[in-house]
Design a protein around this motif. Structure first.
Motif, PDB file in Angstrom:
ATOM      1  N   MET A 150       0.836  -1.218   0.000  1.00 19.53           N
ATOM      2  CA  MET A 150       0.000   0.000   0.000  1.00 19.53           C
ATOM      3  C   MET A 150       0.860   1.253   0.000  1.00 19.53           C
ATOM      4  SD  MET A 150      -3.173   0.825  -0.089  1.00 19.53           S
ATOM      5  CE  MET A 150      -4.323   2.098   0.305  1.00 19.53           C
ATOM      6  N   GLN A 151       1.907   1.263   0.782  1.00 22.93           N
ATOM      7  CA  GLN A 151       2.809   2.411   0.855  1.00 22.93           C
ATOM      8  C   GLN A 151       3.463   2.673  -0.503  1.00 22.93           C
ATOM      9  OE1 GLN A 151       3.387   4.606   3.285  1.00 22.93           O
ATOM     10  NE2 GLN A 151       1.746   3.623   4.470  1.00 22.93           N
ATOM     11  N   GLU A 152       3.779   1.583  -1.182  1.00 18.82           N
ATOM     12  CA  GLU A 152       4.395   1.746  -2.506  1.00 18.82           C
ATOM     13  C   GLU A 152       3.423   2.390  -3.482  1.00 18.82           C
ATOM     14  OE1 GLU A 152       5.722  -2.064  -3.726  1.00 18.82           O
ATOM     15  OE2 GLU A 152       7.425  -2.094  -2.335  1.00 18.82           O
ATOM     16  N   LEU A 153       2.148   2.016  -3.370  1.00 26.40           N
ATOM     17  CA  LEU A 153       1.144   2.586  -4.254  1.00 26.40           C
ATOM     18  C   LEU A 153       0.952   4.068  -3.970  1.00 26.40           C
ATOM     19  CD1 LEU A 153      -0.879   1.937  -6.478  1.00 26.40           C
ATOM     20  CD2 LEU A 153      -2.594   1.425  -4.702  1.00 26.40           C
ATOM     21  N   ILE A 154       0.981   4.442  -2.684  1.00 23.83           N
ATOM     22  CA  ILE A 154       0.843   5.853  -2.317  1.00 23.83           C
ATOM     23  C   ILE A 154       2.028   6.648  -2.857  1.00 23.83           C
ATOM     24  CG2 ILE A 154       0.850   7.461  -0.374  1.00 23.83           C
ATOM     25  CD1 ILE A 154      -0.714   5.357   1.218  1.00 23.83           C
ATOM     26  N   LYS A 155       3.200   6.105  -2.739  1.00 27.64           N
ATOM     27  CA  LYS A 155       4.399   6.798  -3.247  1.00 27.64           C
ATOM     28  C   LYS A 155       4.329   6.975  -4.762  1.00 27.64           C
ATOM     29  CE  LYS A 155       7.655   5.433   0.391  1.00 27.64           C
ATOM     30  NZ  LYS A 155       8.893   4.677   0.731  1.00 27.64           N
ATOM     31  N   LEU A 156       3.750   5.951  -5.433  1.00 28.90           N
ATOM     32  CA  LEU A 156       3.616   6.041  -6.889  1.00 28.90           C
ATOM     33  C   LEU A 156       2.679   7.191  -7.251  1.00 28.90           C
ATOM     34  CD1 LEU A 156       4.126   4.934  -9.729  1.00 28.90           C
ATOM     35  CD2 LEU A 156       2.211   3.335  -9.360  1.00 28.90           C
ATOM     36  N   TYR A 157       1.537   7.299  -6.528  1.00 26.29           N
ATOM     37  CA  TYR A 157       0.580   8.377  -6.794  1.00 26.29           C
ATOM     38  C   TYR A 157       1.225   9.744  -6.550  1.00 26.29           C
ATOM     39  CZ  TYR A 157      -3.265   4.987  -7.108  1.00 26.29           C
ATOM     40  OH  TYR A 157      -4.084   3.959  -7.487  1.00 26.29           O
ATOM     41  N   GLU A 158       2.011   9.829  -5.498  1.00 23.70           N
ATOM     42  CA  GLU A 158       2.675  11.101  -5.186  1.00 23.70           C
ATOM     43  C   GLU A 158       3.669  11.476  -6.286  1.00 23.70           C
ATOM     44  OE1 GLU A 158       4.459  10.511  -1.417  1.00 23.70           O
ATOM     45  OE2 GLU A 158       2.618  10.944  -0.264  1.00 23.70           O
ATOM     46  N   LEU A 159       4.370  10.458  -6.796  1.00 24.33           N
ATOM     47  CA  LEU A 159       5.341  10.709  -7.867  1.00 24.33           C
ATOM     48  C   LEU A 159       4.641  11.166  -9.142  1.00 24.33           C
ATOM     49  CD1 LEU A 159       8.303  10.579  -8.745  1.00 24.33           C
ATOM     50  CD2 LEU A 159       7.917   8.188  -9.425  1.00 24.33           C
ATOM     51  N   ILE A 160       3.521  10.520  -9.458  1.00 24.13           N
ATOM     52  CA  ILE A 160       2.766  10.899 -10.665  1.00 24.13           C
ATOM     53  C   ILE A 160       2.268  12.335 -10.548  1.00 24.13           C
ATOM     54  CG2 ILE A 160       0.634  10.478 -11.946  1.00 24.13           C
ATOM     55  CD1 ILE A 160       1.022   7.485 -11.321  1.00 24.13           C
ATOM     56  N   ALA A 161       1.732  12.699  -9.385  1.00 22.20           N
ATOM     57  CA  ALA A 161       1.226  14.050  -9.164  1.00 22.20           C
ATOM     58  C   ALA A 161       2.353  15.068  -9.241  1.00 22.20           C
ATOM     59  CB  ALA A 161       0.523  14.136  -7.815  1.00 22.20           C
ATOM     60  N   GLU A 162       3.492  14.715  -8.667  1.00 18.79           N
ATOM     61  CA  GLU A 162       4.600  15.673  -8.642  1.00 18.79           C
ATOM     62  C   GLU A 162       5.174  15.932 -10.034  1.00 18.79           C
ATOM     63  OE1 GLU A 162       6.806  18.434  -6.762  1.00 18.79           O
ATOM     64  OE2 GLU A 162       5.220  17.197  -5.852  1.00 18.79           O
ATOM     65  N   LEU A 163       5.205  14.869 -10.836  1.00 15.27           N
ATOM     66  CA  LEU A 163       5.799  15.009 -12.185  1.00 15.27           C
ATOM     67  C   LEU A 163       4.784  15.389 -13.267  1.00 15.27           C
ATOM     68  CD1 LEU A 163       8.204  11.924 -12.129  1.00 15.27           C
ATOM     69  CD2 LEU A 163       8.773  14.332 -11.699  1.00 15.27           C
ATOM     70  N   SER A 164       3.505  15.517 -12.919  1.00 15.45           N
ATOM     71  CA  SER A 164       2.483  15.855 -13.913  1.00 15.45           C
ATOM     72  C   SER A 164       2.746  17.239 -14.513  1.00 15.45           C
ATOM     73  CB  SER A 164       1.102  15.816 -13.248  1.00 15.45           C
ATOM     74  OG  SER A 164       0.127  16.318 -14.155  1.00 15.45           O
ATOM     75  N   PRO A 165       2.580  17.363 -15.814  1.00 12.21           N
ATOM     76  CA  PRO A 165       2.741  18.692 -16.445  1.00 12.21           C
ATOM     77  C   PRO A 165       1.580  19.622 -16.144  1.00 12.21           C
ATOM     78  CG  PRO A 165       2.061  17.079 -18.077  1.00 12.21           C
ATOM     79  CD  PRO A 165       2.286  16.310 -16.805  1.00 12.21           C
ATOM     80  N   VAL A 166       0.508  19.070 -15.573  1.00  6.63           N
ATOM     81  CA  VAL A 166      -0.667  19.875 -15.244  1.00  6.63           C
ATOM     82  C   VAL A 166      -0.524  20.337 -13.788  1.00  6.63           C
ATOM     83  CG1 VAL A 166      -3.172  19.904 -15.002  1.00  6.63           C
ATOM     84  CG2 VAL A 166      -2.103  18.571 -16.838  1.00  6.63           C
TER      85      VAL A 166
END
Length: 623
Positions: free
Chosen positions: A1-17
């Motif tokens: 679960m922690q890995e999934l949360i980190k993935l979401y945070e990474l996607i949000a941080e790197l989003s061009p939007v």
């Protein structure tokens, strides 16, 4: 679960939007793109002390309200546009997509932000550009309209003005309704072919019809376009009615010109034949008593020849080859006399006369021009069986270059004569053929149809032109234009007529290539007591003249090889005081007319009678 949360945070941080989470205070979360949107560097430490700090002051109340309603679970727009202020103070346009979420156990607003400044600017520029071009098209002088699905979808003001139909009328009916019935199938077929992508000429002409049935000629330039995602045609329409009318006038003038050349040639040859008949008949009448059984028959032949000569005279007038005794004249006075002569016994007709007191003088043959006025007045009289109004007007005008090209007359000063009536008027067909020889609307036996043709030729022969305007049930108006004279001589009032006297025994040289005419002329001269020499060509005439030096020469102006004008010049070189009578079935060309201004020169128009010949001989030999 922690890995999934980190993935979401990474996607949000790197989003061009740009992504931001708010709850009515400063941002609870924002990504790198949010900082970039506001003009901050990645390494900068940014502290947002107030909620919506970077929202434009004029938009903060709206954003706060949407945010408050969203957190309470009330209805609020999910997508809207706002303005934000960057770090450097630049204002940008931002598109917001917001939704309600639970963040850290409490309701919050998740917003995605996109910089749409460039898009908004392009939209504004496009709108301004569209408005600018629409304004240009709307105010264009040329008619512009768009046709789609057989209907006019757009039409500028010029289209309404040209067609006579309002914008509402133009856009509420199939476009072919505005086309002349005779041209509808042709225009509609071209439209369908163009929409289907077939090869169709981009320019063509047709007629349109106005609300009152009025017809105009137009020229269309058309291209295929896409209009609101569907094929359509962009049309540019130009009124060419005046051009078509001028074109028709030129074609009509050319046709009349060609017929005139033919008529003139026929009349000339016919006059030579009449000359032979007239001469022999005149001579025979001199040799028989009135009691002779053949006298009346010979007299009838002479009368019929004279009637035939009148016909050829009218033909020559039409061909502008008649005989003109040109003098400086006052058109006002000539018109006054003809009005008095023609209309004084006509009841029920009112004459409105408007004469320019400063009218320029013209060089005309009064008798011939009087015939023009008489023919037009006769036309008016016959068009007003119950009476009416006739208008006579004169004025000075300057002929412009365009009209001068149309009528093949030099630009400059002209006297404009208007002769109109409010009679029955004429149809288009009659107007088009009015000046053709042998065209008449009268019943059989009431005219041969040469009157208006002769009037046309006389006016043209004087260097002018004549036009007619007419409408059935309204009336007819003739416009005559005569070139103003540049000479300031005294205006002549009467024509001199020589008196015949007794003949003297003199030698006459007859220069004539037609044997029939030469023989009868020789017989007439011998009867008058003259010695006669004949020559069938200019070369032979010069040889005989050089050898015999006759007292007088009768010179035919129309001969093969060496024309009469050249023969005249060469005889005058041999003898500057040579007496010469010019003879022709035509009138004289302009250059030959100048010969008549020289001393000891006369003119005889074929066919001529014995008495005319005697008078000319006596007048010239007496000088």
């Amino acid at each position: 679960m922690q890995e999934l949360i980190k993935l979401y945070e990474l996607i949000a941080e790197l989003s061009p939007v740009a992504i931001v989470v708010t709850r009515g205070t400063g941002p609870l979360y924002y990504n790198r793109a949010y900082l970039n949107l506001l003009g901050y560097e990645q390494e900068e430490k940014v502290v947002f002390n107030e909620a919506f700090t970077h929202v434009h002051p004029e938009d903060r109340v709206m954003v706060a309200e949407y945010n408050r309603r969203r957190l309470r679970g009330e209805e609020a727009p999910n997508n809207y546009e706002i303005r934000m202020v960057k770090k450097n103070g630049e204002v940008i346009d931002v598109e917001v997509s917001a939704t309600r979420i639970i963040y850290q156990g409490e309701p919050a607003a998740l917003s995605y932000l996109r910089d749409i400044t460039l898009r908004k600017k392009m939209a504004r520029d496009l709108a301004e550009s569209a408005e600018k071009y629409r304004s240009v098209v709307e105010n264009a002088l040329e008619a512009v309209y768009i046709v789609q699905d057989g209907q006019i979808k757009f039409a500028n003001r010029a289209t309404s003005k040209l067609s006579g139909w309002s914008y509402e009328e133009l856009t509420s009916r199939p476009f072919v309704d505005f086309i002349h019935p005779s041209d509808r199938e042709f225009v509609h077929s071209n439209y369908l072919k163009r929409i289907m992508g077939e090869d169709v000429p981009p320019n063509y002409e047709f007629r349109i019809q106005g609300p009152e049935g009025e017809v105009k000629w137009v020229e269309l330039m058309v291209v295929r376009i896409e209009w609101e995602g569907k094929p359509a045609t962009l049309n540019f329409l130009r009124d060419i009615t005046e051009h078509k009318e001028l074109e028709a006038r030129m074609l009509r003038a050319g046709r009349i010109e060609a017929v005139g050349v033919l008529a003139g040639g026929i009349a000339h040859d016919f006059n030579n034949i009449l000359m032979g008949i007239m001469g022999h008949a005149s001579l025979m009448l001199l040799e028989v008593e009135k009691s002779h059984p053949h006298y009346e028959r010979l007299k009838a032949i002479e009368n019929q020849v004279q009637a035939a000569a009148e016909l050829t005279k009218q033909l020559l007038s039409y061909a502008r080859a008649g005989r003109y005794n040109v003098e400086i004249s006052d058109v006002n006075e000539a018109l006054r006399q003809m009005v008095k002569l023609f209309w004084r016994a006509k009841k029920g007709v009112r004459i409105n006369q408007h004469y320019d007191p400063n009218l320029w003088p013209v060089e005309i043959d009064k008798e011939q021009m009087g015939e023009v006025f008489r023919q037009i007045f006769l036309n008016s009289y016959q068009a007003m069986p119950g009476g009416g109004v006739v208008t006579v007007r004169t004025e000075n005008v300057e002929l412009k270059e365009q009209l001068s090209r149309t009528y093949r007359r030099p630009a400059g000063k002209y006297v404009h004569i208007t002769l109109g009536d409010n009679g029955q008027g004429m149809s288009q067909e009659i107007r088009d053929r009015l000046f053709e020889p042998y065209f008449t609307t009268r019943e059989m036996g009431r005219g041969v149809g040469l009157g208006m043709a002769a009037a046309y030729g006389i006016v043209k022969g004087h260097g002018g032109f004549i036009e007619v305007e007419s409408e059935e049930g309204v009336g007819t108006t003739f416009h005559i234009y005569l070139p103003a004279s540049g000479r300031m001589e005294k205006i002549a009032s009467d024509y001199a007529s020589p008196e015949a006297t007794a003949e003297e025994r003199k030698t006459i040289l007859v220069v004539e290539d037609e044997k029939l005419v030469a023989d009868v002329t020789m017989a007439m001269l011998k009867h008058l007591g003259y010695e006669v020499l004949t020559a069938a060509s200019g070369k032979e005439a010069l040889q005989i003249y050089g050898e015999t030096r006759p007292d007088l020469v009768i010179l035919d102006m129309i001969m093969p090889e060496m024309p009469g004008e050249e023969v005249f010049k060469r005889i005058r070189r041999l003898n500057p005081e040579a007496r010469i009578i010019l003879a022709s079935g035509y009138s004289l060309e302009e250059s030959a007319r100048e010969i008549l201004d020289e001393p000891m020169v006369e003119f005889l128009h074929k066919p001529y009678q014995l008495q005319e010949l005697a008078q000319k001989l006596e007048a010239l030999l007496r000088e």
